[in-house]
Motif scaffolding. Sequence first.
Motif, PDB file in Angstrom:
ATOM      1  N   GLY A  20       0.784  -1.224   0.000  1.00 22.40           N
ATOM      2  CA  GLY A  20       0.000   0.000   0.000  1.00 22.40           C
ATOM      3  C   GLY A  20       0.817   1.275   0.000  1.00 22.40           C
ATOM      4  O   GLY A  20       0.391   2.279   0.580  1.00 22.40           O
ATOM      5  N   LEU A  21       1.969   1.267  -0.662  1.00 17.45           N
ATOM      6  CA  LEU A  21       2.774   2.482  -0.744  1.00 17.45           C
ATOM      7  C   LEU A  21       2.577   3.158  -2.100  1.00 17.45           C
ATOM      8  O   LEU A  21       2.669   2.493  -3.131  1.00 17.45           O
ATOM      9  N   PRO A  22       2.300   4.455  -2.131  1.00 16.50           N
ATOM     10  CA  PRO A  22       2.382   5.182  -3.402  1.00 16.50           C
ATOM     11  C   PRO A  22       3.802   5.068  -3.947  1.00 16.50           C
ATOM     12  O   PRO A  22       4.771   5.030  -3.179  1.00 16.50           O
ATOM     13  N   ILE A  23       3.940   5.044  -5.266  1.00 18.09           N
ATOM     14  CA  ILE A  23       5.230   4.793  -5.908  1.00 18.09           C
ATOM     15  C   ILE A  23       5.692   6.037  -6.662  1.00 18.09           C
ATOM     16  O   ILE A  23       4.966   6.559  -7.509  1.00 18.09           O
ATOM     17  N   ILE A  24       6.909   6.476  -6.365  1.00 14.22           N
ATOM     18  CA  ILE A  24       7.529   7.560  -7.118  1.00 14.22           C
ATOM     19  C   ILE A  24       8.767   6.972  -7.781  1.00 14.22           C
ATOM     20  O   ILE A  24       9.776   6.693  -7.128  1.00 14.22           O
ATOM     21  N   THR A  25       8.701   6.753  -9.081  1.00  9.54           N
ATOM     22  CA  THR A  25       9.801   6.113  -9.795  1.00  9.54           C
ATOM     23  C   THR A  25       9.876   6.692 -11.203  1.00  9.54           C
ATOM     24  O   THR A  25       9.424   7.813 -11.442  1.00  9.54           O
ATOM     25  N   ARG A  26      10.436   5.939 -12.133  1.00  6.67           N
ATOM     26  CA  ARG A  26      10.635   6.449 -13.483  1.00  6.67           C
ATOM     27  C   ARG A  26       9.929   5.560 -14.509  1.00  6.67           C
ATOM     28  O   ARG A  26       9.660   4.382 -14.227  1.00  6.67           O
ATOM     29  N   PRO A  27       9.647   6.088 -15.703  1.00  2.00           N
ATOM     30  CA  PRO A  27       8.937   5.309 -16.730  1.00  2.00           C
ATOM     31  C   PRO A  27       9.879   4.331 -17.422  1.00  2.00           C
ATOM     32  O   PRO A  27      10.365   4.572 -18.521  1.00  2.00           O
ATOM     33  N   VAL A  28      10.151   3.206 -16.759  1.00  2.00           N
ATOM     34  CA  VAL A  28      11.135   2.248 -17.259  1.00  2.00           C
ATOM     35  C   VAL A  28      10.505   0.861 -17.400  1.00  2.00           C
ATOM     36  O   VAL A  28       9.605   0.494 -16.651  1.00  2.00           O
ATOM     37  N   MET A  81      -1.603   5.416  -8.932  1.00  2.00           N
ATOM     38  CA  MET A  81      -0.547   4.619  -8.307  1.00  2.00           C
ATOM     39  C   MET A  81       0.607   5.440  -7.748  1.00  2.00           C
ATOM     40  O   MET A  81       1.329   4.973  -6.866  1.00  2.00           O
ATOM     41  N   GLY A  82       0.808   6.641  -8.276  1.00  2.00           N
ATOM     42  CA  GLY A  82       1.955   7.453  -7.888  1.00  2.00           C
ATOM     43  C   GLY A  82       2.408   8.290  -9.061  1.00  2.00           C
ATOM     44  O   GLY A  82       1.584   8.748  -9.849  1.00  2.00           O
ATOM     45  N   SER A  83       3.724   8.422  -9.220  1.00  2.00           N
ATOM     46  CA  SER A  83       4.264   9.279 -10.273  1.00  2.00           C
ATOM     47  C   SER A  83       5.408   8.588 -10.995  1.00  2.00           C
ATOM     48  O   SER A  83       6.223   7.907 -10.379  1.00  2.00           O
ATOM     49  N   LEU A  84       5.470   8.799 -12.307  1.00  2.00           N
ATOM     50  CA  LEU A  84       6.612   8.391 -13.113  1.00  2.00           C
ATOM     51  C   LEU A  84       7.342   9.670 -13.525  1.00  2.00           C
ATOM     52  O   LEU A  84       6.801  10.483 -14.273  1.00  2.00           O
ATOM     53  N   VAL A  85       8.557   9.828 -13.038  1.00  2.00           N
ATOM     54  CA  VAL A  85       9.319  11.060 -13.239  1.00  2.00           C
ATOM     55  C   VAL A  85      10.178  10.921 -14.487  1.00  2.00           C
ATOM     56  O   VAL A  85      10.981   9.988 -14.599  1.00  2.00           O
ATOM     57  N   ALA A  86      10.029  11.848 -15.421  1.00  2.00           N
ATOM     58  CA  ALA A  86      10.701  11.726 -16.722  1.00  2.00           C
ATOM     59  C   ALA A  86      12.199  11.937 -16.622  1.00  2.00           C
ATOM     60  O   ALA A  86      12.963  11.342 -17.379  1.00  2.00           O
ATOM     61  N   ASP A  87      12.655  12.791 -15.690  1.00  2.00           N
ATOM     62  CA  ASP A  87      14.086  13.106 -15.613  1.00  2.00           C
ATOM     63  C   ASP A  87      14.684  12.528 -14.329  1.00  2.00           C
ATOM     64  O   ASP A  87      14.016  11.843 -13.563  1.00  2.00           O
TER      65      ASP A  87
END
Length: 351
Positions: free
Chosen positions: A272-280, A292-298
Amino acid sequence: MKKNILIISPHPKLLGGVANHYLGLNNLWDNTIKYEYYGKRENIPAYITFFYDLIKYILKLIFKRPDVVIINPSLRRYQIIRDGLYLLLAKILMIDVITFIHGWDEKYARIIIKKPSLFKFVYNKSTFIYVLSSSFKEQLLEMGITCPILLTTTKVDDKLIKDFNINERTGKVTNILFLARIEKEKGILIAINAFIILKTKYDWLTLTIVGSGGLLNEAKEFVNKKNIKDVNFTGPLHGMDVAKEYSKSDIYVLPTYGEGMPTSVLEAMAFGLPIITRPVGGLNDFFDTKKMGSLVADLAPESFAFELEKYILDSEKTKNSALFNHQYAINRFLASSVVNKIETDIEFYLN
């Protein structure tokens, strides 16, 4: 009818991604599973073990006669050559081979696409190939692969979440979790720098860093030199010790440079954790940035701090993401479901 399946894997004591994947599937198979380990051991490099491992493998093929072999390379030069040899040896003995490509090197993929003949000749002998992302599948097609290419996922160990209660999530963010190998490519210094930015505004925040790796000492020295408070390095953890850290944390951050399908992200979702990662990798195939959270482009720490702050400031948003991620992971990523899919695919394609 049960099949005898031989899985070729790095040694489980190393607890890398592939070994960890199969450890989490143990005791869930209906078929008969045996393992053959290869590659480096503790304090013994792979080039020393290579011929020993190869001879053991050949003897096992001849005298144990598995129905199917599962090889587990990443798309990297050495692993593709090594596992290609394992594939060809099994095919010489008329044994079916399934290829599961875990990691993916984009530079090496482009090299193969330009000169695909040898790769295509070897890996088209697979009964089918598993990949973790639809983009990987598209590149295999560019390489001339014509055998079936199937999407799969890494997994969440069913036992890991057996005592977890999603209803205890309040939506308040106090502890940020980074759980991965402590390497530059996993974004450890980006995560720490993002925490520094947030810590100036939200003094109560803590950062937990779980794992080991080549950058561990440098990361610790960086934290000490900057005099950053409330950063906890646990070192490597396994089993229920990992589960405790997921349970104690409120949001997960992974500023990775590249992945196939990061198991830690799926596990964090299950807790149950929001996810902050990258679009990989395979994340692009299912990740919903609205829920779900965020996909950070940079790879800028400021960008990760900005996305983390959204959840720090909005407990309702955090709680909703927690509930959604937990249910999504339970429905799709449990090890029992992954095993069932593999065995169903084997039964279908071998017949």
